[in-house]
Design an enzyme around this catalytic site. Structure first.
Site, PDB file in Angstrom:
ATOM      1  N   HIS A 126       0.820  -1.211   0.000  1.00 40.55           N
ATOM      2  CA  HIS A 126       0.000   0.000   0.000  1.00 40.55           C
ATOM      3  C   HIS A 126       0.859   1.268   0.000  1.00 40.55           C
ATOM      4  O   HIS A 126       0.413   2.334   0.438  1.00 40.55           O
ATOM      5  CB  HIS A 126      -0.976   0.011   1.185  1.00 40.55           C
ATOM      6  CG  HIS A 126      -2.088  -0.990   1.047  1.00 40.55           C
ATOM      7  ND1 HIS A 126      -3.234  -0.735   0.328  1.00 40.55           N
ATOM      8  CD2 HIS A 126      -2.216  -2.249   1.526  1.00 40.55           C
ATOM      9  CE1 HIS A 126      -4.025  -1.796   0.379  1.00 40.55           C
ATOM     10  NE2 HIS A 126      -3.431  -2.725   1.093  1.00 40.55           N
TER      11      HIS A 126
ATOM     12  N   SER B 225      -1.771 -10.603  -8.290  1.00 40.78           N
ATOM     13  CA  SER B 225      -1.898  -9.694  -9.424  1.00 40.78           C
ATOM     14  C   SER B 225      -2.237 -10.378 -10.741  1.00 40.78           C
ATOM     15  O   SER B 225      -1.598 -10.160 -11.772  1.00 40.78           O
ATOM     16  CB  SER B 225      -0.628  -8.853  -9.588  1.00 40.78           C
ATOM     17  OG  SER B 225      -0.908  -7.703 -10.331  1.00 40.78           O
TER      18      SER B 225
ATOM     19  N   ASP C 266       2.132  -3.352  -9.775  1.00 40.63           N
ATOM     20  CA  ASP C 266       1.803  -4.650 -10.363  1.00 40.63           C
ATOM     21  C   ASP C 266       2.139  -4.694 -11.843  1.00 40.63           C
ATOM     22  O   ASP C 266       2.750  -5.642 -12.341  1.00 40.63           O
ATOM     23  CB  ASP C 266       0.321  -4.961 -10.153  1.00 40.63           C
ATOM     24  CG  ASP C 266      -0.044  -5.099  -8.689  1.00 40.63           C
ATOM     25  OD1 ASP C 266       0.869  -5.088  -7.842  1.00 40.63           O
ATOM     26  OD2 ASP C 266      -1.245  -5.194  -8.395  1.00 40.63           O
TER      27      ASP C 266
END
Length: 381
Positions: free
Chosen positions: A30, A122, A166
């Protein structure tokens, strides 16, 4: 895939196959949408897209996982609207390519993926990047622009305000190495992991309903924290800019919720640097402690964990040979990532499966994760 393509579409003439890997994020969670530091690696789990020209003006896409075929008029892709299904990912990518001036020609596509959906590894970025390469069909787009295009597709069409991590690692992954990425400068360095170290992703096999909404909430909370901080430090543009010393001075000025969110991001960026430095010293014990510290922060300050993730982390860290573990990905389910001595892999698998199954009546899936190469064409007929 070639045989399946012929079965679905009748011919594989002109077939090309493109591959893009999923990723496991070792540390730096994050922080990407806060323009901070991350340290992921591309996986040997990947999404492959087979594509061949169509002669009837249609764009057809078949998802092997979903067992669904979707089709559109290729000439009207720019008019498509999101329908909140898996098809949003390839169509979002196609629309972004159109905006760059590339044509989307009539074609048949087959999607095959070994990246488990909803695992936090992902699968979405792997799908976006592999579809982008397939639509490009060999036409040149610089690697960074490819990653940014895939990110824009997810933000603007799918509607997830994701960071660049990602898609970036899916493009820039390198066999044998993790990547430390600065999400503001978009500059990376490759990081070699210690020898005889196993990285294992363990799937809780759950994804709680909070996952998508909470992600958006955390993005908004970080933006709100920046607005508060800028009242004292106007030059701060993102939480990436806040040092530990500045946070300590500002902590009393922030609401409790924003204090927690900010503390996670600030300390997580510090942990990425410390992890990379410990890696260079071959200090596996320090690396493991940083993984667990990251999980504690995600659990208490960022509040994106869940009982299944917490149980796997706590149980894993009690198994001999394990250096550390933490949740990885957006949270509220998905995977943990554990770092352990390579000789402990068999014992680790047996113990963790037994304990998790006894607690939740679920058998977790495990993926021994080896750093993999980034997106590329893999076959041309």
């Amino acid at each position: 895939m070639v045989d399946e393509f012929r079965r679905l579409f009748g011919s594989a003439e002109g077939l090309r196959v493109f591959r893009a890997p999923g990723r496991v994020n070792l540390i730096g969670e994050h922080t990407d949408y806060n323009l901070g530091l991350v340290l992921p690696m591309a996986l040997d789990l990947a999404t492959c897209v087979a594509i061949a020209p169509a002669t009837d003006g249609k764009l057809r896409i078949y998802s092997e996982h979903k067992k669904q075929m979707r089709q559109w008029d290729a000439a009207t892709i720019d008019q498509c609207q999101s329908d909140r299904t898996w098809a949003d990912y390839p169509i979002g990518v196609a629309r972004e390519l159109l905006r760059l001036g590339f044509s989307i020609d009539p074609a048949n596509l087959l999607i095959h993926s070994s990246v488990p959906e909803g695992s936090g590894l992902s699968s979405s970025a792997a799908l976006e990047v592999s579809c982008a390469l397939a639509f490009l069909g060999g036409r040149r787009l610089p690697p960074l622009e490819l990653a940014q295009l895939a990110q824009r597709a997810e933000i603007h069409f799918v509607g997830i305000p994701c960071g660049i991590m990602d898609q970036y690692v899916s493009v820039f992954g390198r066999k044998g190495s993790a990547i430390e990425l600065d999400c503001r400068s978009l500059v990376h360095r490759y990081v070699d992991l210690p020898d005889n170290t196993a990285i294992v992703a363990v799937n809780t096999m759950v994804k709680h309903a909070l996952a998508a909404s909470a992600y958006r909430e955390r993005v908004a909370e970080c933006a709100a924290a920046i607005q508060k901080i800028q009242q004292q430090l106007p030059r701060v543009e993102s939480l990436r800019d806040v040092s530990l010393q500045q946070f300590a001075a500002l902590e009393a000025e922030l609401p409790l919720l924003l204090t927690r969110r900010t503390r996670h991001v600030v300390t997580e960026n510090e942990r990425v640097v410390a992890f990379r430095e410990a890696c260079s010293r071959d200090d596996k014990s320090a690396m493991g402690k940083l993984l667990l510290a990251s999980h504690r922060s995600l659990q208490t300050d960022y509040e994106v964990s869940c009982p299944e993730l917490d149980f796997l982390v706590e149980t894993a860290c009690q198994i001999d040979g394990v250096y550390g573990a933490r949740m990885t990905g957006g949270g509220f389910g998905g995977c943990i990532v554990a770092m352990l001595d390579g000789s402990a892999l068999g014992h680790f698998r047996t113990e963790l499966v037994r304990e998790y199954q006894a607690r939740f009546a679920i058998v977790p899936e495990m993926y021994e994760s080896k750093p993999s190469a980034g997106a590329t064409e893999v076959n041309k007929i």
